[in-house]
Design a protein around this motif. Structure first.
Motif, short mmCIF file in Angstrom:
data_model
loop_
_atom_site.label_atom_id
_atom_site.label_comp_id
_atom_site.label_asym_id
_atom_site.label_seq_id
_atom_site.Cartn_x
_atom_site.Cartn_y
_atom_site.Cartn_z
N ALA A 74 1.55 -1.10 9.94
CA ALA A 74 0.64 -1.17 8.79
C ALA A 74 0.88 -2.42 7.97
O ALA A 74 -0.05 -2.97 7.37
N LEU A 75 2.11 -2.88 7.95
CA LEU A 75 2.43 -4.12 7.22
C LEU A 75 2.05 -5.36 8.01
O LEU A 75 2.27 -6.48 7.52
N ILE A 105 -9.36 -5.00 3.51
CA ILE A 105 -10.80 -5.02 3.23
C ILE A 105 -11.10 -5.93 2.04
O ILE A 105 -12.05 -6.73 2.07
N VAL A 106 -10.30 -5.82 0.99
CA VAL A 106 -10.52 -6.64 -0.20
C VAL A 106 -10.33 -8.12 0.12
O VAL A 106 -11.14 -8.98 -0.28
N VAL A 107 -9.30 -8.44 0.86
CA VAL A 107 -9.05 -9.85 1.21
C VAL A 107 -10.15 -10.38 2.11
O VAL A 107 -10.64 -11.52 1.94
N SER A 108 -10.59 -9.57 3.08
CA SER A 108 -11.67 -10.02 3.96
C SER A 108 -12.96 -10.25 3.19
O SER A 108 -13.68 -11.25 3.42
N PRO A 160 -7.82 -13.24 7.79
CA PRO A 160 -7.50 -12.42 6.62
C PRO A 160 -6.07 -11.89 6.63
O PRO A 160 -5.49 -11.66 5.57
N VAL A 161 -5.51 -11.71 7.82
CA VAL A 161 -4.14 -11.17 7.90
C VAL A 161 -3.15 -12.12 7.25
O VAL A 161 -2.19 -11.70 6.60
N MET A 162 -3.37 -13.40 7.40
CA MET A 162 -2.44 -14.38 6.82
C MET A 162 -2.44 -14.31 5.30
O MET A 162 -1.40 -14.52 4.66
#
Length: 293
Positions: A124-125, A245-248, A261-263
């Motif tokens: 999850a992290l 979701i917020v970052v994307s 977005p993961v970065m």
């Protein structure tokens, strides 16, 4: 005067006669020793006559022989002089338990559930290799020992100590040791999973928890553990999914579609996990999810 001439024929004849004489003496000595040995053997045989014995009746091969009847029985005592097991037997039992310890750890303790939850937390992290599997396995092992401490204490009191003191046999000690484990697994197994395995085995519903067989209880316990681990993992995934979701959405609104977005979300996930004391919450929830039998 003329010197005498040695004839080679005379010297060869002399050597031949000497060899024949020695061979005859050797054969005579062998014959004498053989005759003396035969004479002594015959004398001893006639001097010590043996009384004839009556022939015994043949044993019927179809009739079973009672091991405890007569002096022909064979018994093996693996205990020491005071009734306690010998050191060799204790060593053998210890080696046997060490060989099956991984299977017992996975099937009959809380190790599987704890390890699955910790692995899902790592996923999850978005950290597939941090912490490494060795760290997660070590943490799961010691948490399992902490949770199973009352059960292990009961096993030591009811089975190990009496067996080492010679108060019970190995079979009795094994049955006594399985009772605390059975109570622990029964307390943490869902009735639906237990009914599922009972139907799969083609058995009737047990009248009481003590009548449940280990062959049915162990897989039901593992299914319940995996179900609980997946539920906890789902709850852990939700806040990190919201961050993704917020970052994307933020990156899409700014037109930064090429930036993964993961970065961007990874630092926020780690920050959130540290601020809420994620490891403490997870470990506390795992320990509190178990009930003692």
């Amino acid at each position: 005067m003329n010197a005498p001439v040695l004839r080679p024929d005379s010297s060869a004849a002399t050597l031949k006669r000497r060899f024949s004489l020695r061979l005859a003496l050797l054969l005579a000595a062998v014959l004498l020793l053989t005759g003396a040995l035969l004479w002594f053997t015959a004398t001893a045989g006639h001097a010590l006559p043996v009384d004839p014995k009556m022939p015994t009746d043949p044993i019927d091969p179809t009739a079973p022989v009672d091991p405890g009847a007569g002096e022909g029985g064979l018994t093996i005592d693996i205990n020491g002089p005071n009734g306690a097991p010998s050191s060799a037997i204790v060593t053998l039992v210890g080696i046997t338990l060490l060989s099956v310890a991984p299977a017992l750890l996975l099937m009959m303790t809380s190790f599987t559930k704890i390890f699955v939850v910790l692995a899902m937390t790592r996923n999850a992290l978005a950290l597939p290799s941090i912490p490494p599997n060795q760290v997660l396995a070590g943490l799961a092992l010691f948490l399992s020992l902490f949770i199973m401490a009352p059960v292990l204490a009961d096993i030591n009191t009811l089975a190990v100590t009496p067996y080492l003191d010679g108060g019970m046999t190995f079979t009795e000690a094994l049955a006594a040791a399985s009772t605390p484990l059975q109570h622990f697994m029964m307390a943490n197994t869902r009735e639906e999973d237990l009914a599922l395995m009972t139907r799969a085995a083609g058995q009737e519903n047990p009248a009481s928890p003590d009548d449940v067989e280990l062959l049915t209880l162990i897989p039901a316990f593992m299914i319940s553990e995996l179900r609980a681990a997946f539920i906890i993992g789902f709850v852990i995934f939700i806040p990190f999914l919201v961050i993704d979701i917020v970052v994307s959405a933020a990156l899409m609104s700014m037109g930064m579609m090429m930036l993964p977005p993961v970065m961007i979300s990874l630092p926020f996930k780690i920050l959130l996990f540290v601020l809420v004391d994620g490891w403490g919450l997870i470990i506390t929830s795992l320990i509190g999810s178990y009930r003692m039998g």
